[in-house]
Design an enzyme around this catalytic site. Structure first.
Site, short mmCIF file in Angstrom:
data_model
loop_
_atom_site.label_atom_id
_atom_site.label_comp_id
_atom_site.label_asym_id
_atom_site.label_seq_id
_atom_site.Cartn_x
_atom_site.Cartn_y
_atom_site.Cartn_z
N LYS A 94 41.93 48.18 39.79
CA LYS A 94 40.99 47.16 40.26
C LYS A 94 40.76 47.31 41.75
O LYS A 94 39.63 47.17 42.25
CB LYS A 94 41.53 45.75 39.94
CG LYS A 94 40.72 44.57 40.51
CD LYS A 94 39.37 44.39 39.84
CE LYS A 94 38.54 43.26 40.48
NZ LYS A 94 38.88 41.91 40.03
N LYS B 36 39.64 38.45 50.02
CA LYS B 36 41.01 38.44 49.46
C LYS B 36 41.32 39.80 48.86
O LYS B 36 42.39 40.38 49.11
CB LYS B 36 41.14 37.35 48.39
CG LYS B 36 42.56 37.19 47.86
CD LYS B 36 42.61 36.63 46.44
CE LYS B 36 42.48 37.73 45.41
NZ LYS B 36 42.54 37.28 44.01
N THR C 12 43.56 38.94 40.02
CA THR C 12 43.58 40.08 40.93
C THR C 12 44.59 39.79 42.03
O THR C 12 44.39 38.88 42.83
CB THR C 12 42.18 40.34 41.52
OG1 THR C 12 41.30 40.72 40.46
CG2 THR C 12 42.22 41.47 42.54
#
Lengths: 308, 308
Positions: free
Chosen positions: B182, B250, B107
């Site tokens: 995502k 993050k 990711t």
């Protein structure tokens, strides 16, 4: 009180939720006496059942409903109306016999529910705060969920009436607990709405194919009733109210007031409340809560382009 | 390139997610070459399969993996690692033949994915950004969901490898689109987490019976994966990480950076990011995201009393 005679039921407040709930009580075979702010609504419901097996009578005042009822269900907009129909000059308290059970399905402040319960208790009338989840669809289909506060014995007396209206009853504690449960529900509903509106606004601004993305998201850890139901409506540009912004706002005001009293800060709910205030200020308080997406679109040229 | 020979697969990054994903590729019968930051991890996986039907070889460097592979899957913490393993001095680009497909399951920022794709394209290597949802459980069970950006033909070439690792693949557009999908997932996951933490903190401060309430809430419009899974962990006081606060942070930093670039304000995500920052500042960044509840408990004497 002869517990073998059929329970005589009263219903006060024949609005969007109340009318289908009252119908389900009549269909279940309880002798029913109904009243509403507009007498014509009560008379119309009585006419609807005339000639059938169910017996529905219209009453002019809440006090008249009390004369004819063992269990009285009420479903009105807010606390002032609950106080008026139960404690006012023509309120149920005037004629209710000791042992009568009041089931109030309105969503009001927990503190208001506690105070109304205490006033009715002086007349030996048992008050249950029993706000519902499930919307108009649940009211029509008889699949509502009840969050209930009050005495266990009163719940048992009214249980057959609950069963005519819904499929689940959760007793959460003494008076006010039902409203606290419903308030918790609204905290989470508000947060889930925020999540879906921001997610779809983000995806619009990014130019993603929304239908394919929505399907992928509902299959995983992002899924929620809100994503499935409100998210779908956002994609379909369907902003009709199943639950209107102004009603969500009434409930969130109760949540924030109660949270402050209980010493718990809720910055997420406060944010949703403010964003929905902006929507109301734009004249969109009658739209469904899924219209929150349009506020993000107003703020973002990129998202607006994607939908135009 | 003989398309009838079995696809030779490479895997780089044998962490919490990567190790079980690589195992599923080996079990599906693909000749597999693996490497990881620590060579011992790769050698251990090769030993695990020695003597069986699957063939797993350990490689020292990503460039060695490229020599032996038609499709290379990578799964590492963040963009600098993705750049290093593919574009660095020992990166896959050194030895990858034209037509090689890189499937990056990390990711990272959509902009980073686009830039890495462009660099690999110069060597005629096809890059797919394919971040996953489903967690370690999904990686172990081979039920991951992939959000994929890149060329359709590259997806078709790598499809058998995707099928070994997961159960759903959604192609969202050109390079970077998988990361945008995502990111949308993380927007919603963050909002749902906020909703559940505030709901349970509110209920704790109100003194409600949490188990009964949780059951009632999951039956209605408040329900979500987060309420079912993270809500249950909050009630059980289980704050172990399935997905750690620091990893959520993050991802939310990527979301907020991307949202700003795309001109869409996300006040809800920003709030969650700040609340989780407070949790990190309190030294709890390694806990599961459901530990957000404990921040509310720190802020509220009422909620704290309820849990002590």
């Amino acid at each position: 009180m002869n517990t073998f005679a059929p329970l005589r039921v009263g219903f006060i407040g024949l609005g969007t939720m109340g009318l289908p709930m009252a119908r389900n009580i009549a269909r279940a075979g309880f002798p029913l006496t109904v009243s509403s702010r507009t007498l014509a609504k009560a008379e119309e419901l009585a006419r609807e059942f005339r000639g059938g097996k169910a017996h529905v009578a219209a009453a002019r005042r809440p006090s008249d409903v009390a004369t004819a009822s063992d269990v009285i269900v009420s479903c009105v907009p807010d606390a002032p109306e609950v106080e008026e129909i139960h404690l006012g000059p023509a309120g149920t308290i005037r004629n209710a016999r000791p042992g009568t059970v009041v089931v109030d399905c309105s969503t009001i402040a927990p503190s208001a529910a506690r105070s109304i319960a205490a006033r009715l208790e002086e007349a030996e009338v048992k008050f249950l705060d029993a706000p519902v989840s499930g919307g108009q669809k649940g009211a029509v289909e008889g699949t509502l969920t009840f969050f209930v506060g009050g005495e266990e014995s009163a719940i048992e007396r009214a249980r057959p009436v609950f069963e005519a209206m819904g499929k689940r009853l959760t007793h959460l504690g003494p008076s006010g607990s039902g409203q606290l449960g419903k308030a918790t529900n609204q905290v989470i509903v508000a947060g889930n709405l925020l999540a879906v509106a921001e997610g779809i606004a983000f995806a619009e601004a990014a130019g993603l194919p929304l239908a394919a993305l929505h399907q992928a998201l509902t299959a995983g850890a992002a899924n929620s009733w809100a994503l499935e139901t409100l998210g779908k409506k956002m994609l379909d540009r369907d902003f009709l109210p199943a639950f209107a912004v102004k009603h969500q706002q009434k409930d969130l005001a109760i949540v924030l007031e109660t949270a402050r009293k209980n010493g718990i800060p809720l910055p997420g709910v406060a944010l949703v409340h403010q964003l929905l205030s902006a929507l109301e200020a734009a004249g969109e308080g009658d739209k469904g809560t899924q219209a929150l997406l349009t506020l993000y679109e107003k703020l973002s040229p990129a998202a607006r382009r994607a939908t135009s």
